[in-house]
Scaffold this motif. Structure first.
Motif, PDB file in Angstrom:
ATOM      1  N   ARG A 135      -3.012   7.036  -3.375  1.00  0.00           N
ATOM      2  CA  ARG A 135      -1.764   7.034  -2.588  1.00  0.00           C
ATOM      3  C   ARG A 135      -0.523   7.208  -3.455  1.00  0.00           C
ATOM      4  O   ARG A 135       0.387   7.933  -3.079  1.00  0.00           O
ATOM      5  N   GLN A 139      -0.747  11.294  -3.580  1.00  0.00           N
ATOM      6  CA  GLN A 139       0.058  11.528  -2.378  1.00  0.00           C
ATOM      7  C   GLN A 139       1.541  11.193  -2.580  1.00  0.00           C
ATOM      8  O   GLN A 139       2.349  11.436  -1.702  1.00  0.00           O
ATOM      9  N   HIS A 140       1.867  10.583  -3.694  1.00  0.00           N
ATOM     10  CA  HIS A 140       3.248  10.187  -4.027  1.00  0.00           C
ATOM     11  C   HIS A 140       3.860   9.288  -2.953  1.00  0.00           C
ATOM     12  O   HIS A 140       5.029   9.409  -2.608  1.00  0.00           O
ATOM     13  N   ASP A 141       3.044   8.368  -2.452  1.00  0.00           N
ATOM     14  CA  ASP A 141       3.486   7.345  -1.506  1.00  0.00           C
ATOM     15  C   ASP A 141       3.979   6.160  -2.333  1.00  0.00           C
ATOM     16  O   ASP A 141       3.255   5.183  -2.555  1.00  0.00           O
ATOM     17  N   TYR A 142       5.204   6.249  -2.806  1.00  0.00           N
ATOM     18  CA  TYR A 142       5.725   5.255  -3.740  1.00  0.00           C
ATOM     19  C   TYR A 142       5.997   3.899  -3.085  1.00  0.00           C
ATOM     20  O   TYR A 142       6.090   2.892  -3.769  1.00  0.00           O
ATOM     21  N   GLN A 143       6.116   3.858  -1.762  1.00  0.00           N
ATOM     22  CA  GLN A 143       6.312   2.584  -1.079  1.00  0.00           C
ATOM     23  C   GLN A 143       5.050   1.723  -1.122  1.00  0.00           C
ATOM     24  O   GLN A 143       5.118   0.518  -0.931  1.00  0.00           O
ATOM     25  N   PHE A 144       3.907   2.344  -1.397  1.00  0.00           N
ATOM     26  CA  PHE A 144       2.660   1.580  -1.472  1.00  0.00           C
ATOM     27  C   PHE A 144       2.686   0.607  -2.650  1.00  0.00           C
ATOM     28  O   PHE A 144       2.014  -0.427  -2.602  1.00  0.00           O
TER      29      PHE A 144
END
Length: 160
Positions: A135, A139-144
């Protein structure tokens, strides 16, 4: 002016030119766009061959979390660039990129207590290391990152 004095001056000038062409101090910057790991590498070089290298590492919280979960970033997309070159150890030219770079450093809030909580979370949820890696890095979902820190009970300054 006698001939021997001219020869000495010519030799000194020649050696000076060779010195400025052959010897330099260079500063390279390496950055991982996935985990935000950074390195500043300085080298004393002779004919571009390093004779002394110093590496200054700048770990990011993302990098520390993924390492503590058990799957460190291998920096496959590491970007590098040459920031400074001091010809003859004196003149900064080609390149000489001045200005502020890398304002943030090691985060004081991510300490050993936070790392211990992340390691414990990784042991409770072994699949988290793969999920975090996928992630955040793929996916560069940095909020994870914030979600994982909250799950581990780490007090952090990261906002929505």
């Amino acid at each position: 002016m006698n001939r021997s004095k001219i020869v000495r001056i010519a030799i000194i000038l020649f050696l000076g030119v060779v010195w400025f062409i052959a010897v330099d101090w260079s500063w390279f910057v390496h950055d991982c766009p996935d985990c935000w790991h950074g390195e500043d590498i300085t080298q004393y070089r002779v004919f571009t061959v390093p004779i002394h290298t110093t590496v200054y590492e700048h770990p990011s919280v993302r990098q520390q979390v993924t390492s503590d979960l058990g799957k460190p970033c291998m920096h496959p997309n590491m970007e590098s660039w040459h920031k400074h070159r001091r010809w003859g150890l004196l003149f900064c030219k080609s390149p000489c990129i001045n200005g502020v770079y890398r304002l943030s450093g090691k985060s004081s809030w991510y300490d050993q207590a936070a790392a211990t909580k992340i390691v414990a979370l990784g042991k409770r949820a072994p699949s988290l290391k793969e999920e975090f890696h996928d992630r955040v890095f793929t996916q560069h979902d940095y909020q994870f990152l914030r979600v994982v820190l909250d799950q581990a009970g780490v007090d952090h300054p990261i906002q929505d």
